[in-house]
Design a protein around this motif. Structure first.
Motif, mmCIF file in Angstrom:
data_model
loop_
_atom_site.group_PDB
_atom_site.id
_atom_site.type_symbol
_atom_site.label_atom_id
_atom_site.label_comp_id
_atom_site.label_asym_id
_atom_site.label_seq_id
_atom_site.Cartn_x
_atom_site.Cartn_y
_atom_site.Cartn_z
ATOM 1 N N SER A 437 0.817 -1.210 0.000
ATOM 2 C CA SER A 437 0.000 0.000 0.000
ATOM 3 C C SER A 437 0.854 1.265 0.000
ATOM 4 O O SER A 437 0.447 2.301 -0.523
ATOM 5 N N SER A 438 2.057 1.223 0.580
ATOM 6 C CA SER A 438 2.917 2.409 0.640
ATOM 7 C C SER A 438 3.744 2.601 -0.626
ATOM 8 O O SER A 438 4.216 3.688 -0.894
ATOM 9 N N GLN A 439 3.969 1.569 -1.462
ATOM 10 C CA GLN A 439 4.810 1.667 -2.653
ATOM 11 C C GLN A 439 4.263 2.650 -3.682
ATOM 12 O O GLN A 439 5.011 3.472 -4.207
ATOM 13 N N PRO A 440 2.957 2.612 -4.028
ATOM 14 C CA PRO A 440 2.457 3.602 -5.004
ATOM 15 C C PRO A 440 2.640 5.035 -4.529
ATOM 16 O O PRO A 440 2.922 5.931 -5.311
ATOM 17 N N THR A 441 2.537 5.293 -3.223
ATOM 18 C CA THR A 441 2.714 6.651 -2.705
ATOM 19 C C THR A 441 4.142 7.135 -2.896
ATOM 20 O O THR A 441 4.387 8.273 -3.292
ATOM 21 N N LEU A 442 5.105 6.257 -2.627
ATOM 22 C CA LEU A 442 6.511 6.624 -2.817
ATOM 23 C C LEU A 442 6.814 6.894 -4.281
ATOM 24 O O LEU A 442 7.566 7.811 -4.619
ATOM 25 N N ASN A 443 6.257 6.094 -5.179
ATOM 26 C CA ASN A 443 6.498 6.303 -6.614
ATOM 27 C C ASN A 443 5.947 7.653 -7.072
ATOM 28 O O ASN A 443 6.562 8.373 -7.843
ATOM 29 N N LYS A 444 4.761 8.008 -6.561
ATOM 30 C CA LYS A 444 4.172 9.287 -6.957
ATOM 31 C C LYS A 444 5.025 10.453 -6.466
ATOM 32 O O LYS A 444 5.236 11.440 -7.167
ATOM 33 N N ARG A 445 5.540 10.327 -5.226
ATOM 34 C CA ARG A 445 6.368 11.400 -4.691
ATOM 35 C C ARG A 445 7.665 11.552 -5.488
ATOM 36 O O ARG A 445 8.130 12.669 -5.758
ATOM 37 N N SER A 446 8.304 10.448 -5.868
ATOM 38 C CA SER A 446 9.551 10.523 -6.635
ATOM 39 C C SER A 446 9.313 11.099 -8.018
ATOM 40 O O SER A 446 10.130 11.882 -8.528
ATOM 41 N N ASP A 447 8.185 10.753 -8.641
ATOM 42 C CA ASP A 447 7.882 11.333 -9.956
ATOM 43 C C ASP A 447 7.692 12.840 -9.863
ATOM 44 O O ASP A 447 8.154 13.605 -10.716
ATOM 45 N N GLY A 448 7.022 13.285 -8.794
ATOM 46 C CA GLY A 448 6.844 14.735 -8.628
ATOM 47 C C GLY A 448 8.160 15.455 -8.400
ATOM 48 O O GLY A 448 8.380 16.563 -8.883
ATOM 49 N N LEU A 449 9.080 14.831 -7.676
ATOM 50 C CA LEU A 449 10.390 15.433 -7.441
ATOM 51 C C LEU A 449 11.190 15.541 -8.729
ATOM 52 O O LEU A 449 11.861 16.544 -8.996
ATOM 53 N N LEU A 450 11.117 14.510 -9.572
ATOM 54 C CA LEU A 450 11.827 14.546 -10.853
ATOM 55 C C LEU A 450 11.306 15.666 -11.743
ATOM 56 O O LEU A 450 12.070 16.361 -12.409
ATOM 57 N N GLN A 451 9.993 15.840 -11.746
ATOM 58 C CA GLN A 451 9.439 16.910 -12.579
ATOM 59 C C GLN A 451 9.886 18.275 -12.079
ATOM 60 O O GLN A 451 10.206 19.183 -12.857
ATOM 61 N N THR A 452 9.953 18.449 -10.765
ATOM 62 C CA THR A 452 10.382 19.733 -10.204
ATOM 63 C C THR A 452 11.824 20.049 -10.570
ATOM 64 O O THR A 452 12.169 21.168 -10.972
ATOM 65 N N LEU A 453 12.683 19.055 -10.437
ATOM 66 C CA LEU A 453 14.075 19.258 -10.773
ATOM 67 C C LEU A 453 14.265 19.536 -12.255
ATOM 68 O O LEU A 453 15.129 20.315 -12.652
ATOM 69 N N SER A 454 13.495 18.885 -13.112
ATOM 70 C CA SER A 454 13.605 19.123 -14.553
ATOM 71 C C SER A 454 13.210 20.551 -14.886
ATOM 72 O O SER A 454 13.803 21.203 -15.740
ATOM 73 N N VAL A 455 12.185 21.070 -14.205
ATOM 74 C CA VAL A 455 11.757 22.446 -14.478
ATOM 75 C C VAL A 455 12.844 23.433 -14.085
ATOM 76 O O VAL A 455 13.090 24.440 -14.741
ATOM 77 N N GLU A 456 13.571 23.144 -13.011
ATOM 78 C CA GLU A 456 14.625 24.046 -12.564
ATOM 79 C C GLU A 456 15.862 23.991 -13.451
ATOM 80 O O GLU A 456 16.803 24.732 -13.260
ATOM 81 N N GLY A 457 15.914 23.044 -14.365
ATOM 82 C CA GLY A 457 17.017 23.006 -15.311
ATOM 83 C C GLY A 457 18.115 22.060 -14.967
ATOM 84 O O GLY A 457 19.181 22.125 -15.571
ATOM 85 N N LEU A 458 17.905 21.191 -13.976
ATOM 86 C CA LEU A 458 18.948 20.236 -13.653
ATOM 87 C C LEU A 458 19.021 19.167 -14.717
ATOM 88 O O LEU A 458 18.003 18.787 -15.295
ATOM 89 N N PRO A 459 20.233 18.651 -14.986
ATOM 90 C CA PRO A 459 20.347 17.594 -16.002
ATOM 91 C C PRO A 459 19.717 16.308 -15.501
ATOM 92 O O PRO A 459 19.483 16.125 -14.322
ATOM 93 N N ASP A 460 19.446 15.423 -16.454
ATOM 94 C CA ASP A 460 18.818 14.136 -16.130
ATOM 95 C C ASP A 460 19.689 13.308 -15.207
ATOM 96 O O ASP A 460 19.208 12.558 -14.385
ATOM 97 N N ASP A 461 21.021 13.444 -15.355
ATOM 98 C CA ASP A 461 21.891 12.636 -14.515
ATOM 99 C C ASP A 461 21.749 13.012 -13.058
ATOM 100 O O ASP A 461 21.804 12.166 -12.175
ATOM 101 N N GLU A 462 21.540 14.318 -12.797
ATOM 102 C CA GLU A 462 21.411 14.719 -11.406
ATOM 103 C C GLU A 462 20.075 14.294 -10.822
ATOM 104 O O GLU A 462 19.948 14.067 -9.634
ATOM 105 N N THR A 463 19.054 14.205 -11.667
ATOM 106 C CA THR A 463 17.770 13.716 -11.154
ATOM 107 C C THR A 463 17.842 12.244 -10.829
ATOM 108 O O THR A 463 17.171 11.770 -9.931
ATOM 109 N N ARG A 464 18.675 11.526 -11.586
ATOM 110 C CA ARG A 464 18.798 10.103 -11.301
ATOM 111 C C ARG A 464 19.758 9.865 -10.153
ATOM 112 O O ARG A 464 19.593 8.937 -9.369
ATOM 113 N N HIS A 465 20.847 10.669 -10.050
ATOM 114 C CA HIS A 465 21.836 10.497 -8.989
ATOM 115 C C HIS A 465 22.002 11.825 -8.267
ATOM 116 O O HIS A 465 23.005 12.526 -8.469
ATOM 117 N N PRO A 466 21.084 12.261 -7.453
ATOM 118 C CA PRO A 466 21.224 13.545 -6.770
ATOM 119 C C PRO A 466 22.351 13.472 -5.749
ATOM 120 O O PRO A 466 22.579 12.446 -5.125
#
Length: 534
Positions: A437-466
């Protein structure tokens, strides 16, 4: 206008001497009360049992009046749950009165504890009787419908049906008190219709004569009622009569099915007949049982007429000469044995039901074919707890399957280990369900974080390996320094002009970084929290 007072209450006996028709029962009840007066009680409680309207409740109230006892009464109009008995009756049975005299506790209709309104009342009543410090009277119509443990803890006093002559005598006294002129023959008619029920006779008289000065025969039409024949009267007609049609018609007014009546006839036939009469009687009864078996198999209840005639008129015709003398009829012993083994049979059926549900077979097949096999499997010390946990067996069911007692050490060890196995399985199921039950919630939170970082202009590598900043640094000091690669670098270290961020790591460096993170996490003692850590 208030409702007129019932004559049954108006003329209720005030003393034990006024209770008619059951002299021996009254003497036994008085003897029990005297033992309480001497502080040497025979038993803590007695059960007054017998047909309705024979004076059981009146005798209990008259006893309290004669001995000047306080009393508390609970009847069918009260909720007799375990809570109510513990709240009302138990304190009354354990506390002393100001006068120092006993307090009488009366529980009416003790054989009629059924349904939600009386939930837990029987068990609470048993505890009350065993721990009472005051006299307790239980009142019941059917003695053998009371639990056996409660019967064993008390003393039974039987009240029998009142004779019609005694009822007619009481009716005559009521007519004199009410100033009603009545014919004695009419009072005898009312008494005979009452069928040994004093209360019914008084109610019939009130319905026919209330508001009148003279009781006439045509007034009795309003007081007629259907009176069910007693089983003992029907047995008298069967064994001592000489008219087969009369014996059959007597069974029509009997509140018993043919399956029950044949048990009564079978039980009392050896008491009434002997010799060749007994042989012929059992042969006729066996033929009646054949028809009952056909009814069960074919569901053709029209065959009941033949079974009823054979067990009544046929048994009567089996004797060559008329029988006389008193016969002490008794209830079927089969019912007594069934009552004594009721608990064992319920445990057996419960275990067979669990085995059948697990093996996908019927209850009858599991009971006849698999219970012995499961009992053999339970004798294996290693596999017994796992099997008991899988089947969800209780200690009583394990003991029954193993042919042992629930209190033995072997049975208790198997049951306790099975409970531990079930507890561990339940914990694992809860943790697994929580993780899912907790796994879908974690996935949604990580997807939202990736979108935020992409908007700020961080490269894909940093979103994968912050980058992970050390504890204690602020966000500015924790920000990664921008590495400006030298021009002319070729390979994976080369960066496109105009892009910001650190250079991409090689595969070896990335693996070494992951290994360092795992080792530091292990050394710091941190681990992933489960549901039970919160």
């Amino acid at each position: 206008m208030p409702a007129p007072l019932k004559w049954t209450e108006k003329y209720r006996p005030a003393t034990l001497k006024q209770v008619l028709g059951n002299g021996k029962a009254i003497d036994d009840l008085r003897e029990w009360a005297l033992s309480w007066e001497r502080s040497e009680p025979i038993t803590g409680a007695v059960i007054l049992y017998g047909p309705a309207g024979t004076g059981k409740t009146s005798a209990a109230l008259a006893l309290a009046h004669d001995f000047d006892w306080d009393y508390i009464e609970m009847n069918a109009s009260d909720a007799r749950t375990a809570g109510m008995i513990e709240k009302i009756a138990v304190p009354a049975s354990r506390s002393q009165t100001f006068s120092g005299k006993p307090r009488l506790v009366i529980l009416d209709e003790a054989d009629n504890l059924h349904g939600t309104a009386d939930r837990g009342g029987a068990a609470a009543m048993l505890r009350l009787v065993r721990n009472t410090l005051q006299p307790v009277i239980l009142i019941a119509n059917e003695y053998y419908e009371i639990d056996k443990s409660l019967r064993d803890a008390t003393r039974g006093i039987q009240f029998r049906s009142v004779r019609s002559t005694t009822i007619a005598q009481a009716l005559r006294a009521i007519c004199q008190a009410e100033g009603i002129d009545c014919n004695p023959d009419l009072l005898v008619t009312i008494a005979e219709r009452a069928g040994g029920d004093m209360r019914s006779g008084i109610n019939d008289l009130q319905a026919a004569a209330e508001g009148q000065e003279t009781l006439r025969e045509e007034d009795l039409a309003t007081a007629q009622r259907d009176v069910k024949s007693s089983i003992f009267r029907v047995l008298e007609v069967i064994y001592k009569g000489n008219n087969a049609k009369e014996a059959l018609e007597a069974s029509y007014n009997l509140d018993e099915s043919p399956e029950d009546l044949i048990n009564w006839v079978d039980e009392n036939l050896p008491l009434a007949y002997s010799g060749q009469d007994l042989l012929r009687g059992f042969e006729t009864l066996a033929r009646s049982d054949i028809f009952l078996g056909r009814v069960r198999r074919r569901q053709n209840y029209g065959l009941w007429r033949y079974a009823s005639y054979l067990m009544t008129g046929g048994v009567q015709a089996a004797k060559k000469e008329r029988r006389h003398g008193y016969v002490a009829f008794r209830p079927p012993s089969l019912w007594r044995r069934m009552g004594q083994t009721r608990k064992v049979r319920s445990i057996r059926d419960s275990a067979a039901r669990k085995i059948g549900r697990h093996c996908h077979v019927s209850l009858a097949f599991a009971r006849s074919e698999l219970m012995d096999f499961v009992g053999m499997l339970l004798k294996d010390k290693k596999g017994a707890p796992q099997l008991a946990a899988r089947l969800d067996l209780t200690a009583e069911e394990i003991a029954l399957l193993m042919g042992s007692s629930p209190g033995t050490k072997k049975v208790q060890n198997i049951f306790e280990e099975a409970m531990r196995i079930q507890s561990r399985e339940q914990i694992e199921e809860i943790e697994l369900a929580w993780r899912k039950s907790s796994q879908p919630t974690l996935n949604k939170r990580s997807d939202g974080l990736l979108q935020t970082l992409s908007v700020e202009g961080l490269p894909d590598d940093e979103t994968r390996h912050p980058a992970r900043a050390p504890a204690g640094q602020d966000s500015q000091s924790a920000a990664p320094s921008v590495h400006r690669p030298e021009t002319g670098l070729n390979g994976p270290e080369a960066k496109e002009p105009g892009r910001r961020g650190r250079p991409r790591k090689t595969e070896g460096e990335a693996n070494e970084g992951k290994k360092d993170i795992k080792e530091s996490t292990f050394k710091s003692g941190k681990r992933q929290k489960s549901l039970f850590d919160f």
